[in-house]
Design an enzyme around this catalytic site. Structure first.
Site, mmCIF file in Angstrom:
data_model
loop_
_atom_site.group_PDB
_atom_site.id
_atom_site.type_symbol
_atom_site.label_atom_id
_atom_site.label_comp_id
_atom_site.label_asym_id
_atom_site.label_seq_id
_atom_site.Cartn_x
_atom_site.Cartn_y
_atom_site.Cartn_z
ATOM 1 N N TYR A 7 -11.970 -15.662 2.306
ATOM 2 C CA TYR A 7 -11.041 -14.570 2.602
ATOM 3 C C TYR A 7 -10.639 -14.594 4.080
ATOM 4 O O TYR A 7 -11.511 -14.642 4.962
ATOM 5 C CB TYR A 7 -11.698 -13.218 2.268
ATOM 6 N N LYS A 41 0.813 -1.217 0.000
ATOM 7 C CA LYS A 41 0.000 0.000 0.000
ATOM 8 C C LYS A 41 0.846 1.265 0.000
ATOM 9 O O LYS A 41 0.349 2.332 -0.385
ATOM 10 C CB LYS A 41 -0.978 -0.021 1.170
ATOM 11 N N TYR A 91 -2.672 -12.894 2.634
ATOM 12 C CA TYR A 91 -2.307 -12.569 1.247
ATOM 13 C C TYR A 91 -1.030 -13.298 0.800
ATOM 14 O O TYR A 91 -1.098 -14.266 0.041
ATOM 15 C CB TYR A 91 -2.099 -11.057 1.104
HETATM 16 C C1 LIG Z 1 -0.205 -7.934 2.230
HETATM 17 C C2 LIG Z 1 -1.068 -7.786 1.044
HETATM 18 N N1 LIG Z 1 -0.753 -8.463 -0.068
HETATM 19 C C3 LIG Z 1 -1.505 -8.385 -1.190
HETATM 20 C C4 LIG Z 1 -2.633 -7.615 -1.225
HETATM 21 C C5 LIG Z 1 -3.445 -7.603 -2.476
HETATM 22 O O1 LIG Z 1 -3.198 -6.447 -3.225
HETATM 23 P P1 LIG Z 1 -4.366 -5.826 -4.072
HETATM 24 O O2 LIG Z 1 -5.466 -5.506 -3.106
HETATM 25 O O3 LIG Z 1 -3.759 -4.643 -4.706
HETATM 26 O O4 LIG Z 1 -4.801 -6.854 -5.064
HETATM 27 C C6 LIG Z 1 -3.002 -6.859 -0.089
HETATM 28 C C7 LIG Z 1 -4.203 -6.026 -0.139
HETATM 29 O O5 LIG Z 1 -4.918 -5.731 0.717
HETATM 30 C C8 LIG Z 1 -2.203 -6.952 1.065
HETATM 31 O O6 LIG Z 1 -2.519 -6.288 2.196
#
Ligand SMILES: Cc1ncc(COP(=O)(O)O)c(C=O)c1O
Length: 342
Positions: free
Chosen positions: A268, A53, A294
């Site tokens: 999720y 981010k 993630y």
């Molecule tokens: C640690 C982490 N990796 C990957 C993502 C995924 O990225 P994006 O939301 O841009 O697809 C996020 C998103 O919230 C994240 O916090």
């Protein structure tokens, strides 16, 4: 592509390192060898421990300040990394920050509801409020913005994950950085793999890598939506980002967008065995912390696809580490850690 045309506030530590993961590569290679794994350390972007981010917020906060905002509003899941990094960016810039957290998992363990990212949101001075799972979070943010405007404030609303064409510019920048870094190192990148959620990271990478005519394919490992929906979201945002950049229409096409959503598990933010194994393996073999929601699921996908022969021996595969290790503290019981020695 001229990123300097867009308002940007420097918040991060870039370029992030691009490093080999030789112990992990060796561990995962079969009798006929395997791909060489690299890691792009976007967990080291800085801003409240770092993560993907930071790059998006440089452009989003740039736009917020250009519009004269004094307050930012954003939303995410309870353990949102995006919320934590937005709170940190707002603190750094002297803006008020309101965070709406959606209960997407139903977990009530205080570690999940109060520790990790939630604790840091509050430490950065953000106001946190909760919404039930399935709430229309965009509408909730708009309603709050309206209230704040009526009270004389100037709010700027940041979408979940910072994923719009402005935020995705951060990952166009990452694509330019990666290609330049690889050229300097003499590294031929054959694949880029990362976790994809709200789509901005993949959309920015795709717009940047296709816009550069790099020939480098990107594979997003999904953490929430089914494949068709994820690919449609990423494609739409890649095309809007390309348009925002002024690239000719038709530059980004469906064939440039690939997602594999076989590693979401029950949903999720719900741990999977593959995620637990991937987080432990990378911690033990490389000394690197992934996260449960993630990057851990992204790495679980990469490991499984290596086992299935998806990548050729000798290919260079770059895993973009998007951060999130703070979320580990929200899942203290997921990892089945060994008892302590006497
Ligand atoms: C640690 C982490 N990796 C990957 C993502 C995924 O990225 P994006 O939301 O841009 O697809 C996020 C998103 O919230 C994240 O916090």
């Amino acid at each position: 592509m001229n990123l300097a045309r867009f308002p940007r506030i420097r918040l991060g530590h870039m370029p992030t390192p691009l490093e080999p993961m030789d112990r992990l590569s060796k561990h995962l290679s079969g009798p006929g060898g395997g791909p060489r794994l690299w890691i792009k350390r976007d967990d080291c972007t800085g801003l409240s421990t770092g993560g993907n981010k930071t790059r998006k917020l440089e452009y989003l906060m740039g736009e917020a300040l250009a519009q004269g905002a004094d307050t930012v509003i954003t939303q995410g899941a309870t353990q949102s990394n995006h919320a934590r990094q937005t709170a940190a960016a707002a603190a750094r810039l002297g803006l008020a920050c309101h965070i709406l957290l959606e209960d997407r998992t139903g977990y009530t363990d205080p570690a999940y509801t109060q520790s990790g990212n939630v604790m840091l949101d509050k430490l950065h001075g953000a106001t946190v409020s909760r919404r039930p799972g399935g709430a229309d979070m965009q509408a909730e943010m708009e309603a709050l913005a309206e209230e704040l405007r009526a009270a004389g404030r100037k709010p700027y609303v940041i979408p979940g994950g910072g994923s719009n064409p402005v935020g995705a510019l951060g990952y166009v920048g990452a694509a330019l950085e990666l290609v330049a870094q690889a050229a300097e190192m003499g590294l031929r990148i054959d694949h880029v793999v990362h976790a994809t959620g709200s789509a901005g990271t993949q959309a920015g990478l795709v717009a940047g890598l296709v816009g550069l005519n790099s020939g480098i394919p990107v594979l997003g490992i999904g953490v929430r939506a089914p494949r068709e929906k994820q690919e449609a979201n990423v494609l739409a945002l890649s095309q809007r980002t390309a348009a925002h950049l002024g690239l000719p229409e038709g530059t980004v096409r469906a064939e440039h967008v690939r997602a594999n959503c076989d590693y979401v598990g029950q949903g999720y933010g719900i741990p999977t065995r593959g995620m637990v194994e991937a987080v432990k393996l990378v911690a033990e073999r490389e000394g690197i912390l992934l996260d449960p929601v993630y990057s851990g699921k992204g790495m679980a996908g990469l490991i499984d696809l290596i086992g299935k022969g998806h990548f050729k021996a000798g290919e260079n595969v770059v895993f973009v580490h998007t951060g999130g290790a703070v979320g580990l503290f929200g899942y203290p019981d997921a990892f089945d850690l060994p008892a302590e020695a006497a």
